[in-house]
Write a protein that holds these residues in place. Structure first.
Motif, short mmCIF file in Angstrom:
data_model
loop_
_atom_site.label_atom_id
_atom_site.label_comp_id
_atom_site.label_asym_id
_atom_site.label_seq_id
_atom_site.Cartn_x
_atom_site.Cartn_y
_atom_site.Cartn_z
N LEU A 120 6.21 0.12 -1.19
CA LEU A 120 7.55 -0.11 -0.64
C LEU A 120 8.25 -1.25 -1.40
O LEU A 120 9.43 -1.14 -1.78
CB LEU A 120 7.44 -0.45 0.84
N GLY A 121 7.51 -2.33 -1.64
CA GLY A 121 8.10 -3.44 -2.39
C GLY A 121 8.44 -3.07 -3.81
O GLY A 121 9.49 -3.48 -4.34
N TRP A 122 7.57 -2.28 -4.44
CA TRP A 122 7.82 -1.85 -5.81
C TRP A 122 9.08 -0.99 -5.89
O TRP A 122 9.92 -1.18 -6.77
CB TRP A 122 6.61 -1.09 -6.34
N LEU A 123 9.21 -0.03 -4.99
CA LEU A 123 10.41 0.80 -4.97
C LEU A 123 11.67 -0.04 -4.77
O LEU A 123 12.70 0.19 -5.41
CB LEU A 123 10.31 1.86 -3.87
N GLY A 124 11.57 -1.02 -3.87
CA GLY A 124 12.71 -1.90 -3.64
C GLY A 124 13.09 -2.69 -4.89
O GLY A 124 14.28 -2.87 -5.19
N LEU A 125 12.09 -3.15 -5.63
CA LEU A 125 12.37 -3.89 -6.86
C LEU A 125 13.02 -2.99 -7.91
O LEU A 125 13.92 -3.42 -8.64
CB LEU A 125 11.07 -4.50 -7.42
N ILE A 126 12.57 -1.73 -7.98
CA ILE A 126 13.18 -0.80 -8.94
C ILE A 126 14.64 -0.56 -8.60
O ILE A 126 15.52 -0.59 -9.47
CB ILE A 126 12.40 0.53 -8.96
N LEU A 140 -5.01 -9.29 -7.05
CA LEU A 140 -6.18 -8.42 -6.89
C LEU A 140 -7.34 -8.81 -7.80
O LEU A 140 -8.48 -8.40 -7.55
CB LEU A 140 -5.78 -6.96 -7.13
N GLY A 141 -7.07 -9.56 -8.84
CA GLY A 141 -8.13 -10.06 -9.70
C GLY A 141 -8.97 -8.98 -10.34
O GLY A 141 -8.46 -8.04 -10.97
N SER A 142 -10.29 -9.06 -10.15
CA SER A 142 -11.23 -8.15 -10.82
C SER A 142 -11.10 -6.71 -10.37
O SER A 142 -11.59 -5.80 -11.05
CB SER A 142 -12.67 -8.64 -10.59
N PHE A 165 7.67 -7.89 0.39
CA PHE A 165 6.90 -6.68 0.73
C PHE A 165 5.78 -6.46 -0.29
O PHE A 165 4.63 -6.15 0.08
CB PHE A 165 7.82 -5.45 0.75
N LEU A 166 6.11 -6.62 -1.58
CA LEU A 166 5.12 -6.37 -2.63
C LEU A 166 3.96 -7.35 -2.53
O LEU A 166 2.78 -6.94 -2.57
CB LEU A 166 5.79 -6.49 -4.00
N ILE A 167 4.25 -8.63 -2.39
CA ILE A 167 3.18 -9.64 -2.35
C ILE A 167 2.33 -9.48 -1.09
O ILE A 167 1.09 -9.54 -1.15
CB ILE A 167 3.80 -11.05 -2.42
N ILE A 168 2.99 -9.26 0.06
CA ILE A 168 2.22 -9.05 1.31
C ILE A 168 1.36 -7.81 1.18
O ILE A 168 0.19 -7.79 1.60
CB ILE A 168 3.17 -8.94 2.51
N GLY A 169 1.93 -6.75 0.58
CA GLY A 169 1.16 -5.52 0.39
C GLY A 169 -0.07 -5.75 -0.47
O GLY A 169 -1.15 -5.23 -0.18
N LEU A 170 0.08 -6.52 -1.55
CA LEU A 170 -1.07 -6.81 -2.41
C LEU A 170 -2.11 -7.65 -1.67
O LEU A 170 -3.32 -7.42 -1.81
CB LEU A 170 -0.59 -7.55 -3.67
#
Length: 528
Positions: A415-421, A398-400, A363-368
């Motif tokens: 969503l991915g960040w919350l899941g990782l936490i 996201l780079g620059s 989720f996190l990577i797709i979101g980014l």
């Protein structure tokens, strides 16, 4: 400065570990090398980052894979060296033969069994030993009385094992498996002290099969490490198995699941700037984010269930813990079967975080990757300084854009960040949390107990700057502080691949929960 102190502490720990390992010779040095090879790539990465040299993802991945391979190879060398320098002690065996100067199951022990008292040479403490569960966590409070004990308030032993059963059980021991030297009553079973005559896994299999042939399924056999660090066999009736979930507990589980779904909706509303319960028109906007958090929790539990089913282990329903800040703290799940060994404990414990954490990371990577100008959420780039792992991933994708003061991100990122936490909180090495069970499976009960105390103390310190840590510390302290009950074979450790996976999981937990230092954030270009 902080980065320098962390590196200095890491180097000091390595030197301290080597000094402690050196007296044990080659075995100690191999064990020390194992402890550092998995940390080495990350230590190198952060050391170079601190001086402005950044390794790309391919190099870091190569280092991690290489160090894991070296870890496994060192493990095979360690086992080979252990077998070479620690063969069965034949002279010790001869000294224990009947008729020697040492007493081996002599009449005093028989009398002790019949009278309900244990000789002082066997005093199995209930901490870390199996027993009759007095609650849903499988803890035991019954202590075997010791002959000559002055404690008049010591709990009485349960009904002692019959003389006929005791004699039949003694018949399973032999010179090629476990040579019993002393025996004593332990709760409604018996404890046997002696010497292991082979590989623990093979010995346990032979003893268990012999017990089954003689006694059917009436008794369970535990192969443990006693309080004196010597092998100990405990035989208990199968009635000592964990209790199944009651109807009332099922009702509580359902209520907590509903409450958790509600808090997930509330969290989704807070993230989008509205209160879903004050304005129901926003309910559709909250459903997909709140449902996404709930899906991570469910996938986490599916991971536990799949592995438990594979090992024929029964699990209780999950008891979700609702939390307004992040939707949920995860769940508490109880084993309703006696685990056969520490490998099964590891497999079931790590499967949940592996399933839920992988989904969260996806989720996190797709979101980014989907983030663009005009995405639903606009957050300050300093927001990504709250996690080493998330900050590094955001910088890589996201780079620059991370040099700006604000960045637009897709909701899947949050969503991915919350899941990782949530996953990382459950992987903290404490008690019966997934992380605590993983540490217990790999390193044993002593290390797991120390890690639990250290984790609670650390959470207490973190509470000074992050109130969220207080809630989790309370959950651990009152609900999850006790270790998991022993498995049938506690002596056989998980293999090196599992140990490597466990260490990686614990490291990722730290990478998720620890924030980036301001200096490293500036060097990475995170924050406007």
């Amino acid at each position: 400065m902080v980065t320098f102190l962390i590196l200095l502490g890491a180097i000091g720990t390595l030197i301290w570990g080597f000094r402690r390992a050196r007296p044990y010779g080659k075995i100690g040095v191999l064990a020390w090398l194992q402890s550092i090879v998995l940390v080495a790539p990350w230590l190198l990465f952060f050391s170079l980052s601190a001086v402005g040299i950044f390794l790309n993802f391919a190099v870091v991945l190569t280092l991690i894979v290489s160090s894991t391979g070296v870890y496994i190879w060192l493990g095979s060398q360690l086992r080979a060296e252990s077998r070479r320098v620690m063969p069965p002690n034949v002279s010790e065996f001869r000294a224990e033969q009947p008729g020697s100067s040492r007493a081996v199951d002599q009449p005093p022990n028989q009398a002790a069994l019949q009278s309900g008292h244990a000789p002082s040479s066997i005093n199995p403490s209930p901490e870390g030993l199996p027993g009759n569960p007095d609650n849903q966590h499988g803890r035991t409070e019954v202590k075997p009385q010791v002959k000559g004990s002055s404690d008049e308030h010591a709990p009485a032993i349960l009904e002692t094992i019959s003389k006929e059963d005791l004699q039949a059980i003694k018949g399973i021991f032999g010179i090629d498996t476990f040579y019993s030297t002393e025996s004593a009553p332990y709760q409604d079973g018996a404890a046997f002290k002696g010497n292991l005559r082979g590989d623990a896994a093979v010995v346990y299999q032979n003893l268990s099969a012999s017990l089954s042939e003689r006694m059917g399924d009436r008794y369970d056999l535990y192969l443990l490490e006693g309080p004196d660090k010597k092998p100990l066999v405990i035989v208990l009736p199968t009635t000592n198995a964990p209790l199944p979930t009651t109807p009332f507990q099922w009702i509580i589980s359902v209520i907590l699941a509903i409450a958790t779904f509600v808090t997930c909706l509330e969290t989704a509303g807070i993230l989008q700037g509205f209160n879903v319960f004050q304005d129901s028109t926003h309910l559709p906007d909250s459903l997909w984010i709140g449902g996404g958090i709930m899906s991570i929790l469910v996938v986490h539990e599916i991971g536990h269930w799949v592995k438990a089913k594979q090992h024929h282990v029964r699990l209780s329903p999950p008891f979700f813990i609702p939390a307004l800040q992040i939707g949920s703290f995860g769940s508490l799940t109880r084993f309703e079967s006696i685990l056969p060994n520490r490998t099964v404990l590891f497999d079931i414990s790590v499967a949940g975080p592996l399933f839920g954490g992988t989904l969260s990371l996806v989720f996190l990577i797709i979101g980014l990757l989907l983030s663009h100008q005009g995405s639903l959420f606009q957050v300050p780039t300093s927001f990504f300084q709250g996690s080493v792992l998330v900050g590094l991933l955001a910088r890589a994708v996201l780079g620059s854009q991370m040099n700006q003061a604000l960045v637009d991100i897709h909701p899947l990122t949050i969503l991915g960040w919350l899941g990782l936490i949530i996953t990382a909180l459950n992987l903290m090495p404490a008690g019966q949390l997934d992380g605590g069970r993983i540490v217990q499976a790999i390193y044993g009960r002593t290390i797991a107990r120390r890690m639990t105390i250290a984790t609670v103390i650390l959470l207490g310190v973190v509470t000074l700057v992050q109130p969220l840590a207080l809630y989790w510390a309370i959950v651990i302290l009152f609900l999850q502080r006790n270790l998991e009950r022993p498995s049938l074979n506690e002596l056989t450790e998980p293999n090196d691949i599992r140990a490597a996976l466990g260490l990686l999981a614990l490291f990722l937990t730290a990478a998720i929960l620890l924030p980036l230092t301001p200096g490293l954030s500036g060097q990475l270009g995170i924050g406007g």
